[in-house]
Design an enzyme around this catalytic site. Structure first.
Site, PDB file in Angstrom:
ATOM      1  N   ASP B 329      38.675  31.543  40.245  1.00  6.18           N
ATOM      2  CA  ASP B 329      39.572  30.767  39.384  1.00  6.18           C
ATOM      3  C   ASP B 329      40.310  29.693  40.168  1.00  6.18           C
ATOM      4  O   ASP B 329      40.448  29.780  41.391  1.00  6.18           O
ATOM      5  CB  ASP B 329      40.592  31.697  38.716  1.00  6.18           C
ATOM      6  CG  ASP B 329      41.413  32.449  39.743  1.00  6.18           C
ATOM      7  OD1 ASP B 329      40.818  32.903  40.754  1.00  6.18           O
ATOM      8  OD2 ASP B 329      42.623  32.585  39.567  1.00  6.18           O
ATOM      9  N   GLU B 330      40.772  28.718  39.440  1.00  3.27           N
ATOM     10  CA  GLU B 330      41.714  27.709  39.939  1.00  3.27           C
ATOM     11  C   GLU B 330      41.346  27.117  41.300  1.00  3.27           C
ATOM     12  O   GLU B 330      42.144  27.141  42.216  1.00  3.27           O
ATOM     13  CB  GLU B 330      43.125  28.317  40.031  1.00  3.27           C
ATOM     14  CG  GLU B 330      43.634  28.828  38.712  1.00  3.27           C
ATOM     15  CD  GLU B 330      45.060  29.356  38.803  1.00  3.27           C
ATOM     16  OE1 GLU B 330      45.882  28.911  38.009  1.00  3.27           O
ATOM     17  OE2 GLU B 330      45.321  30.211  39.677  1.00  3.27           O
TER      18      GLU B 330
END
Lengths: 546, 532
Positions: B329-330
């Site tokens: 993620d991210e």
């Protein structure tokens, strides 16, 4: 004081179709930890000079003693207990080191902390009050540190400060820098409100909280002891109040011995216990054990079976209040009683034909605020007759009740609190501020900053008016709080309030505060207090009490 | 958003009467209504039997040879005896003539294994004529049944214990019911994790998603790469999870029928990895020179994949669960963009300026590594969003129309875990267990087959503002609201007002069992939390 909280629960139930709000949690500018030149001192003393000279302390040779000239000697139990407490904080009570004073001491530079009460009356056996002298002077130098204070109250604060100066060097040796401090509080009233009606707090939770208050130099425990949901105070005069009004008549009450214990525990830490018995509203639980005290509400022409505020038209009400507050004035030694007086709903009074008739007789017209004033007026006279001062929530002032000049007005309503402070002080009343410090409201992120940035004197008024602000209180209302979450919810957020109320007005550097508060929080954790974290970080000694 | 709201939680009264085929007789809150999460089918009678600690026993159905008694159950008997009869000590145990026995039978004797995604948790509990029987397909189902049994027992005003005649048939709505703890942003002592596992079992959660490492610290002590925690943990000795800590957590969880799902999030969220493993992270550039800071894992170097293969091989052997969470993620592209070597690699690979292709390239390689290790990969939704091809399980976490995302994932034929509505680290200005209760994971347009790809949900307690000081009250009882959503029949549990008194009762039970669960609203419990 908590009208807003009442309906949050319902709102949630309805609003649940909406997704969560934005998930970004790091909106505040990042505070970066950079060691402060003031170490971990919290709240920051008024004058501090810390030198680079560091002195070692050894648990076997260091001691806290009474100075020869001191106005309080070995007979002052308050100080002796404090010496032991702070010795244990400094050297870690849990480690159970064997203290052998005759054994040869290791290398050490600081042998003694001498406590010197400079005034002939140390007030050792008295109670702290709003006018108590809390100042102290601390000089740490080789081989003896001296703590001078006019009264024991200052000495207690000085001991806390001393313990905050001690740190562990990288070899684990207790170390303190040569330091000169002279200190006194900016405000005399620095309080925490706990609500023991919405949830019962076991005595142990209250004592733990007093302990932490002392570590933050708070000096008033505002005990909101009863309210609508329950009446846990066991009254000797009216035992039915708790017998029927508490959540449970034995397990969920404060017996006279409990109350005594709380008061003494607080006194030993320089903390006043101000009890609040809020009337005429917020009294549902009173009605269970005291018939005819509350106003019967009517629907149409018949009593509906529900009850409203205290019934202000019966003589029996005032007889009851006279006896009740006589007891309270004897049980609680503090010079002040908090009489509440907030959030009175007029609906029930309006529905009741007897009340209507009374209004007419008195010529109050339809203005129920006049009825409220009538009640409060009589109550204030009753309490004044016990020689106590009183504190009231701001509505009493707003409603134009005639108040004794030494009444303290407690400002709590969030919006317009600055203009309220102006008005109250312009009328010449002393005041306490709570509006910005409702700590039961929680949000993600570093909300301690909001509490920290408050300037209590930031209202329009003369110097004379500003002098009337004697302090503030952080409030922890109990709708969603009991012993399971009280401590982490309150600390270290309340510590932000502590520094605002103690330290000089100019102490506003949030970066410096962040680094000191981070260390202060770790110190609380090390002392066994579950104070929650401020940011992603760690403490050398994490909380172990899981 | 529209899809999400298609089931209106407000219409609970109607639903209550439609589902008459499920006979739930309202006696009082001391009985089956107070089982949390609500079992699928409950038939309750007012006939009750007394239980006495000195004449109560757990037993195995006879064909379970006592020589092969089940270690998981033996340990559970010990736990549940003290839960049933708090404060009672074994010393006074004397056999009386009339013994109330809870007899357990299992279809499969699989006590030595670990629970997994396909484990049956189904059980039947029958309390009848002063006896009780509990039948389950697996030992994990019997643990759920024991929990239910323990919640059925109540004390009258004189302190005697009772249980009503009851028939329960129960199974979970979703097989994956998880809690994520983050041990990187704050270190959680092992004791805090174990305590959470206890409470999870009380709410019938079955997956502990261990977000072990992240930017701030690397507390997992790897035996192949000890420098990762030596240099990447907050403290190399006191703030790490040793191999034996990890084993302890896994075995403690197993005893409670809980899987331990490790997450090693990469290529982003890896700052702490870089401290103990040089050249793993991408050096960021400012102007033409390295700036001294580092970005995500460097996806262009072969050494990166050797390291990851080696680390994941260790992880796969340490954690028995067939799933590994790979994060993903991210990922911030600015550092990759600044680095000339990365840009050259992009050019060579023909990725143009699309850095999500580089990320996909990396993830694909990591997923291949895990599949060689015979593990199934779980990733955060970001990976799916830029790379729909990869075979894996997707965890949806972003806010907004999360069911739209769920729908996209299942349409692609992938399985999904829902976390978005259960971010419990956000206390919010209000205290809203109902917000976690009124969640309808299947309220999107899709075929039955697509809906079956939603395997469950997860409560996330990220660690920015959480450590052992406030973990428990922040998590409980709000996580229990999610637990009922994931276990129980949606239509029987659609009404917040009906759930509220049950959850209050359950919260008091948690307190009685020593779980520091915060209050829902004004009120009290018979036994308040004492140890402060």
């Amino acid at each position: 004081m908590n009208s807003l909280l009442g309906f949050t629960f319902i709102l949630l139930a309805l609003g649940s179709c909406r997704g969560l709000q934005d998930n970004d949690v790091d909106k505040e500018p990042d505070l970066v930890f950079q060691p402060s030149k003031y170490g971990s001192l919290w709240p920051l003393p008024q004058n501090v000079q810390i030198s680079d000279v560091s002195l070692k302390l050894s648990s076997s040779s260091f001691s806290i003693t009474d100075a020869k000239e001191s106005g309080a000697g070995a007979s002052c139990g308050l100080l002796q207990l404090a010496y032991r407490r702070y010795y244990e904080y400094i050297f870690g009570g849990a480690k159970k080191q064997k203290v052998n004073r005759s054994a040869r001491a290791g290398p050490t530079d600081l042998l003694e902390l001498q406590v010197w009460i400079t005034s002939p009356d140390s007030e050792c056996d008295g109670y702290p009050s709003v006018s108590s002298d809390e100042s102290y002077e601390l000089t740490v130098d080789q081989p003896i540190a001296v703590l001078k204070a006019p009264k024991v109250w200052g000495a207690l604060h000085g001991l806390e400060t001393f313990s905050q100066l001690v740190f562990e060097d990288e070899y684990g040796t207790k170390t303190i820098n040569s330091t000169v401090i002279s200190d006194f509080p900016r405000f005399a009233h620095r309080g925490i409100l706990l609500d023991t009606s919405r949830h019962f707090l076991p005595v142990k939770a209250i004592l733990t909280n007093l302990e932490i208050m002392a570590m933050n130099k708070f000096n008033v425990f505002h005990w909101h002891i009863v309210d609508d949901p329950s009446f846990p105070y066991l009254s000797r005069t009216f035992p039915n109040l708790s017998q029927k009004g508490a959540y449970h008549p034995y397990t969920h009450v404060y017996t006279p011995a409990d109350v005594k214990m709380v008061i003494e525990f607080a006194r030993l830490r320089g903390i006043r216990v101000v009890s609040e018995f809020d009337t005429p509203g917020h009294t549902q639980s009173w009605g269970k054990g005291q018939t005819d005290l509350l106003t019967p509400c009517y629907s149409g022409s018949k009593p509906s079976g529900t009850f409203g505020p205290v019934n202000p038209i019966l003589n029996s009400t005032y007889d009851f209040m006279t006896q009740f507050f006589k007891e309270i004035s004897e049980v609680f030694p503090d010079a002040y009683i908090h009489l509440g007086g907030d959030e009175v709903s007029f609906e029930c009074w309006q529905s009741n034909p007897d009340i209507q008739k009374f209004m007419e007789q008195q010529g109050f017209g339809k203005d129920y605020r006049k009825l409220e004033s009538f009640y409060i007026q009589k109550l204030l006279d009753i309490v004044a007759a016990t020689n106590k001062g009183y504190i009231i929530w701001q509505e009493v002032f707003d409603n134009g009740v005639k108040l004794k000049p030494d009444t303290v007005v407690h400002v709590w309503i969030g919006s317009g609190s600055n203009s309220e402070m102006s008005k109250v002080t312009a009328a010449g009343f002393t005041t306490i501020l709570s509006a910005p410090w409702y700590l039961d409201y929680i949000s993600i992120g570093q909300d301690w900053l909001n509490y920290y940035k408050v300037e209590p004197l930031n209202f329009n008024g003369t110097e004379e008016q500003k002098k009337l602000v004697i302090g503030g209180e952080a409030c922890m209302w109990g709708e969603y709080v009991d012993a399971t979450n009280l401590i982490p919810r309150l600390w270290p957020r309340a510590s932000a309030v502590a520094e605002r109320l103690w330290s000089a007005k100019e102490v506003t550097d949030t970066g410096d505060a962040f680094s000191r508060l981070s260390l202060h929080r770790c110190r609380l954790v090390e002392r066994g207090i579950p104070a929650e974290p401020l940011t992603p970080s760690f403490c050398l000694h994490e909380y172990k009490g899981v | 958003m529209k899809v999400m709201c298609s089931v209106n939680p407000g219409h609970c009264t109607l639903i209550k009467y439609i589902f008459l085929l499920l006979i739930i007789i309202h006696l009082d809150l001391n009985t089956a209504e107070s089982v949390w999460p609500l079992p699928q089918i409950v038939i309750l009678s007012s006939e009750r039997y007394q239980l006495k600690p000195q004449s109560f026993s757990f037993g195995y159905r006879r064909y379970l040879d006592t020589k092969h008694s089940c270690s998981v159950l033996d340990a559970a008997f010990k736990r549940y005896f003290s839960i049933l009869f708090p404060g009672y000590t074994y010393d006074e145990w004397v056999f009386e003539n009339e013994v109330f026995t809870l007899t357990i039978s299992l279809d499969r004797h699989d006590c030595e294994g670990y629970p997994n995604q396909d484990s049956s948790e189904r059980y039947k509990l029958n309390v009848f004529a002063g006896q009780a029987s509990l039948n389950a397909e697996t030992v994990w189902g019997s643990l759920r049944g024991l929990e239910t049994f323990s919640q059925l027992v109540y004390q009258d005003d004189f302190g005697s214990y009772y249980i009503n005649k009851t028939e329960i048939e129960d199974y979970p709505q979703f097989n994956y019911r998880g809690i994520l703890l983050d041990t990187s942003r704050h270190y959680l002592p092992v004791q805090a994790i174990l305590k959470t596992l206890d409470a999870m079992a009380y709410s019938k959660f079955n997956v502990f998603h261990w977000h072990l490492v992240d930017d701030p610290s690397f507390p997992y002590q790897s035996h192949k790469f000890p420098d990762l925690s030596n240099k990447g943990a907050f403290h190399p000795v006191t703030h790490i999870y040793t191999q034996s800590d990890v084993r302890r957590v896994i075995s403690y969880a197993r005893m409670r029928g809980i899987r331990v799902l490790p997450e090693f999030d990469s290529p982003g969220h890896t700052k702490s990895w870089g401290k103990g493993q040089s050249e793993l992270l991408t050096p960021c550039y400012r102007g033409g020179t390295p700036s001294g800071t580092f970005g995500p894992v460097n996806p262009t170097l072969p050494s990166t994949y050797q390291f990851m293969a080696s680390l994941l091989k260790e992880v796969a052997s340490v954690f028995p669960d067939p799933y590994i969470h790979l994060g993903g993620d991210e990922v911030d592209f600015s550092c990759w963009r600044s680095n000339p070597y990365i840009r050259a690699f992009m050019h060579k690979m023909g990725f143009g300026l699309d850095f999500s292709k580089l990320e996909a390239f990396y993830i694909e390689k990591i997923v291949n590594i895990t599949s060689v290790l015979r593990k199934t990969s779980i990733v955060w939704q970001d990976v799916f969003d830029y790379h729909e091809r990869v075979r894996m399980l997707v965890e949806v976490w972003k806010q907004g129309c999360y069911l739209c995302e769920v729908r996209r994932v299942v349409k692609a034929g992938l399985r999904v875990i829902l976390a978005s509505p259960w971010y419990l680290d956000q206390p919010g200005p209000t205290h809203n267990w109902a917000r976690y209760y009124n969640v309808w994971p299947l309220a999107f347009k899709g075929t039955e087959k697509q809906k079956s790809l939603v395997i469950g949900g997860e409560v996330c307690l990220w660690g920015e503002y959480i450590d052992a000081t406030n973990l428990s009250p922040r998590l409980w009882p709000r996580a229990s609201a999610a637990a009922e959503r994931l276990w129980s029949n949606e239509r029987q549990t659609s009404c917040v007002e009906r759930a509220f008194p049950r959850l209050q009762e359950f919260r008091c039970k948690l307190l009685r069992r020593g779980i520091q669960a915060e209050p829902l609203y004004v009120g009290h419990c018979k036994h308040e939390y004492q140890s402060v």
